[in-house]
Design a protein around this motif. Structure first.
Motif, PDB file in Angstrom:
ATOM      1  N   THR A  29       0.830  -1.204   0.000  1.00  0.00           N
ATOM      2  CA  THR A  29       0.000   0.000   0.000  1.00  0.00           C
ATOM      3  C   THR A  29       0.865   1.255   0.000  1.00  0.00           C
ATOM      4  O   THR A  29       0.583   2.226  -0.703  1.00  0.00           O
ATOM      5  CB  THR A  29      -0.937   0.013   1.223  1.00  0.00           C
ATOM      6  OG1 THR A  29      -1.671  -1.214   1.278  1.00  0.00           O
ATOM      7  CG2 THR A  29      -1.927   1.166   1.133  1.00  0.00           C
ATOM      8  N   SER A  30       1.932   1.243   0.774  1.00  0.00           N
ATOM      9  CA  SER A  30       2.827   2.402   0.828  1.00  0.00           C
ATOM     10  C   SER A  30       3.522   2.644  -0.507  1.00  0.00           C
ATOM     11  O   SER A  30       3.697   3.791  -0.926  1.00  0.00           O
ATOM     12  CB  SER A  30       3.870   2.213   1.941  1.00  0.00           C
ATOM     13  OG  SER A  30       3.267   2.245   3.207  1.00  0.00           O
ATOM     14  N   PHE A  33       1.131   4.284  -2.720  1.00  0.00           N
ATOM     15  CA  PHE A  33       0.922   5.650  -2.229  1.00  0.00           C
ATOM     16  C   PHE A  33       2.078   6.564  -2.630  1.00  0.00           C
ATOM     17  O   PHE A  33       1.873   7.736  -2.978  1.00  0.00           O
ATOM     18  CB  PHE A  33       0.775   5.608  -0.706  1.00  0.00           C
ATOM     19  CG  PHE A  33       0.534   6.938  -0.062  1.00  0.00           C
ATOM     20  CD1 PHE A  33      -0.659   7.613  -0.241  1.00  0.00           C
ATOM     21  CD2 PHE A  33       1.504   7.517   0.748  1.00  0.00           C
ATOM     22  CE1 PHE A  33      -0.887   8.845   0.372  1.00  0.00           C
ATOM     23  CE2 PHE A  33       1.289   8.734   1.364  1.00  0.00           C
ATOM     24  CZ  PHE A  33       0.086   9.399   1.175  1.00  0.00           C
ATOM     25  N   CYS A  39      -3.244   6.377  -7.340  1.00  0.00           N
ATOM     26  CA  CYS A  39      -3.455   5.589  -6.121  1.00  0.00           C
ATOM     27  C   CYS A  39      -3.292   6.458  -4.880  1.00  0.00           C
ATOM     28  O   CYS A  39      -4.042   6.311  -3.913  1.00  0.00           O
ATOM     29  CB  CYS A  39      -2.476   4.421  -6.071  1.00  0.00           C
ATOM     30  SG  CYS A  39      -2.875   3.074  -7.187  1.00  0.00           S
ATOM     31  N   ALA A  40      -2.321   7.357  -4.907  1.00  0.00           N
ATOM     32  CA  ALA A  40      -2.106   8.249  -3.764  1.00  0.00           C
ATOM     33  C   ALA A  40      -3.345   9.077  -3.486  1.00  0.00           C
ATOM     34  O   ALA A  40      -3.737   9.267  -2.332  1.00  0.00           O
ATOM     35  CB  ALA A  40      -0.902   9.147  -4.029  1.00  0.00           C
ATOM     36  N   LEU A  43      -5.984   6.898  -1.941  1.00  0.00           N
ATOM     37  CA  LEU A  43      -5.650   6.446  -0.587  1.00  0.00           C
ATOM     38  C   LEU A  43      -5.633   7.578   0.441  1.00  0.00           C
ATOM     39  O   LEU A  43      -5.415   7.328   1.628  1.00  0.00           O
ATOM     40  CB  LEU A  43      -4.276   5.762  -0.596  1.00  0.00           C
ATOM     41  CG  LEU A  43      -4.192   4.434  -1.358  1.00  0.00           C
ATOM     42  CD1 LEU A  43      -2.739   3.992  -1.500  1.00  0.00           C
ATOM     43  CD2 LEU A  43      -5.016   3.359  -0.659  1.00  0.00           C
ATOM     44  N   THR A  44      -5.881   8.794   0.008  1.00  0.00           N
ATOM     45  CA  THR A  44      -5.854   9.943   0.911  1.00  0.00           C
ATOM     46  C   THR A  44      -6.742   9.775   2.143  1.00  0.00           C
ATOM     47  O   THR A  44      -6.370  10.210   3.244  1.00  0.00           O
ATOM     48  CB  THR A  44      -6.238  11.227   0.154  1.00  0.00           C
ATOM     49  OG1 THR A  44      -5.277  11.454  -0.882  1.00  0.00           O
ATOM     50  CG2 THR A  44      -6.265  12.441   1.076  1.00  0.00           C
ATOM     51  N   LEU A  46      -7.037   7.431   4.013  1.00  0.00           N
ATOM     52  CA  LEU A  46      -6.344   6.642   5.029  1.00  0.00           C
ATOM     53  C   LEU A  46      -5.394   7.475   5.887  1.00  0.00           C
ATOM     54  O   LEU A  46      -4.897   6.991   6.903  1.00  0.00           O
ATOM     55  CB  LEU A  46      -5.550   5.514   4.370  1.00  0.00           C
ATOM     56  CG  LEU A  46      -6.353   4.476   3.569  1.00  0.00           C
ATOM     57  CD1 LEU A  46      -5.423   3.391   3.037  1.00  0.00           C
ATOM     58  CD2 LEU A  46      -7.462   3.858   4.406  1.00  0.00           C
ATOM     59  N   THR A  54     -11.618   5.623   9.396  1.00  0.00           N
ATOM     60  CA  THR A  54     -10.792   5.211   8.260  1.00  0.00           C
ATOM     61  C   THR A  54      -9.346   5.634   8.456  1.00  0.00           C
ATOM     62  O   THR A  54      -8.411   4.867   8.218  1.00  0.00           O
ATOM     63  CB  THR A  54     -11.342   5.819   6.959  1.00  0.00           C
ATOM     64  OG1 THR A  54     -12.705   5.422   6.782  1.00  0.00           O
ATOM     65  CG2 THR A  54     -10.520   5.351   5.766  1.00  0.00           C
ATOM     66  N   GLY A  58      -6.437   3.188   9.061  1.00  0.00           N
ATOM     67  CA  GLY A  58      -5.742   3.041   7.786  1.00  0.00           C
ATOM     68  C   GLY A  58      -4.393   3.708   7.692  1.00  0.00           C
ATOM     69  O   GLY A  58      -3.597   3.375   6.807  1.00  0.00           O
ATOM     70  N   ASN A  59      -4.095   4.640   8.603  1.00  0.00           N
ATOM     71  CA  ASN A  59      -2.829   5.366   8.483  1.00  0.00           C
ATOM     72  C   ASN A  59      -1.605   4.463   8.602  1.00  0.00           C
ATOM     73  O   ASN A  59      -0.536   4.805   8.116  1.00  0.00           O
ATOM     74  CB  ASN A  59      -2.767   6.508   9.502  1.00  0.00           C
ATOM     75  CG  ASN A  59      -2.514   6.030  10.916  1.00  0.00           C
ATOM     76  OD1 ASN A  59      -1.379   5.956  11.376  1.00  0.00           O
ATOM     77  ND2 ASN A  59      -3.585   5.697  11.625  1.00  0.00           N
ATOM     78  N   LEU A  62       0.226   3.508   5.267  1.00  0.00           N
ATOM     79  CA  LEU A  62       0.894   4.516   4.444  1.00  0.00           C
ATOM     80  C   LEU A  62       2.166   5.012   5.127  1.00  0.00           C
ATOM     81  O   LEU A  62       2.230   5.068   6.353  1.00  0.00           O
ATOM     82  CB  LEU A  62      -0.038   5.708   4.206  1.00  0.00           C
ATOM     83  CG  LEU A  62      -1.440   5.397   3.664  1.00  0.00           C
ATOM     84  CD1 LEU A  62      -2.227   6.690   3.507  1.00  0.00           C
ATOM     85  CD2 LEU A  62      -1.364   4.650   2.338  1.00  0.00           C
TER      86      LEU A  62
END
Length: 223
Positions: A29-30, A33, A39-40, A43-44, A46, A54, A58-59, A62
């Motif tokens: 995921t990172s 991101f 994707c970034a 994924l914001t 998160l 979320t 979710g943090n 990332l």
């Protein structure tokens, strides 16, 4: 000086597949991101911003850059495997989620800035190592300038040194690091570890030294 852990002295009871999955999920995921703009953007949500569930959960998936990612995944691999393979995969997932939430809440309440990264949750897992295996040895590499080597020490020594560094960083203003998340996760992990030992959710084996709970109660290790 750079100090990097690579092993904890404890006996493997089962394969820590839950921690392997967490490392893989955070890494993949990172990378999306960091290196895929679309994707970034997706994924914001998160990112930890306020009390959004979320973001609170979710943090951890990332990271700000590759150094941030590699450092966190190394610590998660070493400390997470040690805890996961001894308390069980399902318990470990529950503990990780709990530490994630506690770290996020501490960051929002005491700092308020948005952040990403698994370091708060990982500090919770490190806190569990302090609660369960304070006298077990941790093996580490050290690097300074062009020199390096390895050494070992009891877990409580290096863990409390890292904790003191986080306290110093938090009181000094943060320096763009989520120190309050580190502290919230760490104290949460210690509390979860001590509570789990007290309630019998987690069990030590004869190979391990005394837990922090046994030390505080002045009890011997039960083999």
């Amino acid at each position: 000086m750079l100090i990097i852990p690579y092993e904890i002295e404890t006996l493997q009871q089962e394969r820590p597949w839950a921690n392997w999955l967490l490392v893989a999920a955070c890494t993949l995921t990172s990378l999306f991101f960091l290196f895929d703009a679309e994707c970034a953007q997706a994924l914001t949500p998160l990112v930890l911003q306020g009390f959004s569930l979320t973001g609170l959960l979710g943090n951890v998936l990332l990271h700000q850059d590759l150094i941030h990612l590699v450092g966190n995944m190394l610590f998660l691999w070493v400390f997470g495997n040690a805890i996961c393979m001894n308390i069980g995969n399902l318990r470990y997932l529950a503990v990780f989620v709990g530490c994630t939430l506690l770290a996020g809440v501490a960051q929002v309440l005491l700092d308020g800035s948005s952040t990403v990264g698994a370091s708060g949750a990982i500090n919770g897992i490190v806190g569990m190592v302090l609660a369960m295996y304070p006298l077990n040895r941790v093996y580490l590499f050290w690097f300074f300038a062009i020199r390096g080597g390895s050494f070992s020490c009891q877990a409580w020594v290096i863990i409390l040194a890292w904790f003191a560094f986080d306290v110093w960083g938090a009181l000094g203003g943060g320096d763009m690091v989520a120190y309050w998340a580190h502290l919230g996760g760490f104290l949460g992990g210690v509390s979860i570890g001590l509570s789990g030992l007290h309630l019998g959710w987690f069990q030590l084996i004869c190979y391990d030294n005394r837990s922090l709970l046994q030390i505080l109660r002045k009890e011997p290790l039960e083999g």
